[in-house]
Design a protein around this motif. Sequence first.
Motif, PDB file in Angstrom:
ATOM      1  N   GLY A   8      -1.354  11.677  -5.557  1.00 61.82           N
ATOM      2  CA  GLY A   8      -2.704  12.019  -5.119  1.00 61.82           C
ATOM      3  C   GLY A   8      -3.616  10.827  -4.933  1.00 61.82           C
ATOM      4  O   GLY A   8      -4.687  10.958  -4.349  1.00 61.82           O
ATOM      5  N   GLY A   9      -3.210   9.657  -5.432  1.00 67.60           N
ATOM      6  CA  GLY A   9      -4.006   8.446  -5.271  1.00 67.60           C
ATOM      7  C   GLY A   9      -3.337   7.481  -4.311  1.00 67.60           C
ATOM      8  O   GLY A   9      -2.297   7.776  -3.710  1.00 67.60           O
ATOM      9  N   THR A  10      -3.927   6.309  -4.156  1.00 62.80           N
ATOM     10  CA  THR A  10      -3.407   5.276  -3.266  1.00 62.80           C
ATOM     11  C   THR A  10      -3.282   3.961  -4.016  1.00 62.80           C
ATOM     12  O   THR A  10      -4.217   3.542  -4.699  1.00 62.80           O
ATOM     13  N   LEU A  11      -2.114   3.327  -3.924  1.00 60.96           N
ATOM     14  CA  LEU A  11      -1.928   1.989  -4.468  1.00 60.96           C
ATOM     15  C   LEU A  11      -2.288   0.974  -3.392  1.00 60.96           C
ATOM     16  O   LEU A  11      -1.856   1.096  -2.239  1.00 60.96           O
ATOM     17  N   ILE A  59       0.856  -1.182   0.000  1.00 59.28           N
ATOM     18  CA  ILE A  59       0.000   0.000   0.000  1.00 59.28           C
ATOM     19  C   ILE A  59       0.892   1.232   0.000  1.00 59.28           C
ATOM     20  O   ILE A  59       1.812   1.335   0.820  1.00 59.28           O
ATOM     21  N   GLY A  60       0.655   2.157  -0.931  1.00 57.91           N
ATOM     22  CA  GLY A  60       1.558   3.291  -0.990  1.00 57.91           C
ATOM     23  C   GLY A  60       1.060   4.433  -1.846  1.00 57.91           C
ATOM     24  O   GLY A  60      -0.110   4.482  -2.250  1.00 57.91           O
ATOM     25  N   ARG A  61       1.978   5.350  -2.118  1.00 59.38           N
ATOM     26  CA  ARG A  61       1.685   6.542  -2.902  1.00 59.38           C
ATOM     27  C   ARG A  61       2.831   6.828  -3.859  1.00 59.38           C
ATOM     28  O   ARG A  61       3.999   6.669  -3.501  1.00 59.38           O
ATOM     29  N   THR A  62       2.491   7.275  -5.044  1.00 57.03           N
ATOM     30  CA  THR A  62       3.482   7.821  -5.963  1.00 57.03           C
ATOM     31  C   THR A  62       3.709   9.275  -5.578  1.00 57.03           C
ATOM     32  O   THR A  62       2.761  10.055  -5.478  1.00 57.03           O
ATOM     33  N   LEU A  63       4.971   9.627  -5.321  1.00 48.85           N
ATOM     34  CA  LEU A  63       5.306  10.985  -4.897  1.00 48.85           C
ATOM     35  C   LEU A  63       5.623  11.894  -6.079  1.00 48.85           C
ATOM     36  O   LEU A  63       5.376  13.104  -6.031  1.00 48.85           O
ATOM     37  N   ALA A  64       6.205  11.326  -7.137  1.00 48.99           N
ATOM     38  CA  ALA A  64       6.580  12.121  -8.307  1.00 48.99           C
ATOM     39  C   ALA A  64       6.634  11.208  -9.525  1.00 48.99           C
ATOM     40  O   ALA A  64       6.969  10.022  -9.416  1.00 48.99           O
TER      41      ALA A  64
END
Length: 269
Positions: A64-67, A42-47
């Motif tokens: 802005g979304g969630t994996l 579970i994570g986030r793309t920062l750039a």
Amino acid sequence: MVKHTPPSDWFHRAPNVGGLERIEAFFAGHGYELHRHDTYAIGRTLAGVQSFQYRGSRRHSLPGGTLVLHPDEVHDGEAGSDIGFQYRMMYIEPALIQQILGGQPLPFIKTGLSTDPRLFAATDVLMRSLDDPLDPLEEQDALFDLAHALSAVSGTSSKRQGFDYVAAERARAFMHSALDRPVTLDELAQHSGRDRWSLSRDFRLLFGTSPYRYLTMRRLDLVRSLLIQGQSLVSAALIAGFTDQSHMTRQFSKTYGLSPARWMKMHRR
């Protein structure tokens, strides 16, 4: 003419506490080969754009979304644009989710991506900088919020089905005590008090993977810990119950999408 050196791939890993592993990483291009692990990722793309193959389709994660990658689902990872991608990810054992939700089918986000604000809010504490250590009680509260957000967003029914959570948990605990030797399904059945095929079915439902895969993953966890402590590949493989180094390397590459040598090289950056 100034020649620009392309950025190097790297990742940082926070200490693994209580079954929660947190990392931050950057890949300039290709990241991981197809692989799977038995935890939630579970994570986030920062750039940048984080592109990956998941359940038969190419997915693209943006800031802005969630994996939410389900345990044991095959996926890979690469940059979806020429600037590379940076992300934070946490790996959560399904057993932790089970302990919070009280034994029910694992929450499942079909596409592996969510824009639901409940999930984004529930991951805020756990997704902060790895340089900021988590207070133990703060982490536990955040995990509680995340488990219930996952359940709500996925629409998981709270109605109990015909499975034995206690027996599956006994089998899981026994495997942790037997990392250095072969384990049979009959042994697990004996220790759990459940017949072997019912146990095998329940284990998959409750923990997201088969008993064999779960045991292999715990051995690979031990391998990574031993490598960081300075053990050789050969020693780490044997201590963790693999038949030899090549057996361990095959399993490592299939699980993480990286060879042990590349994993160690990135870890030292």
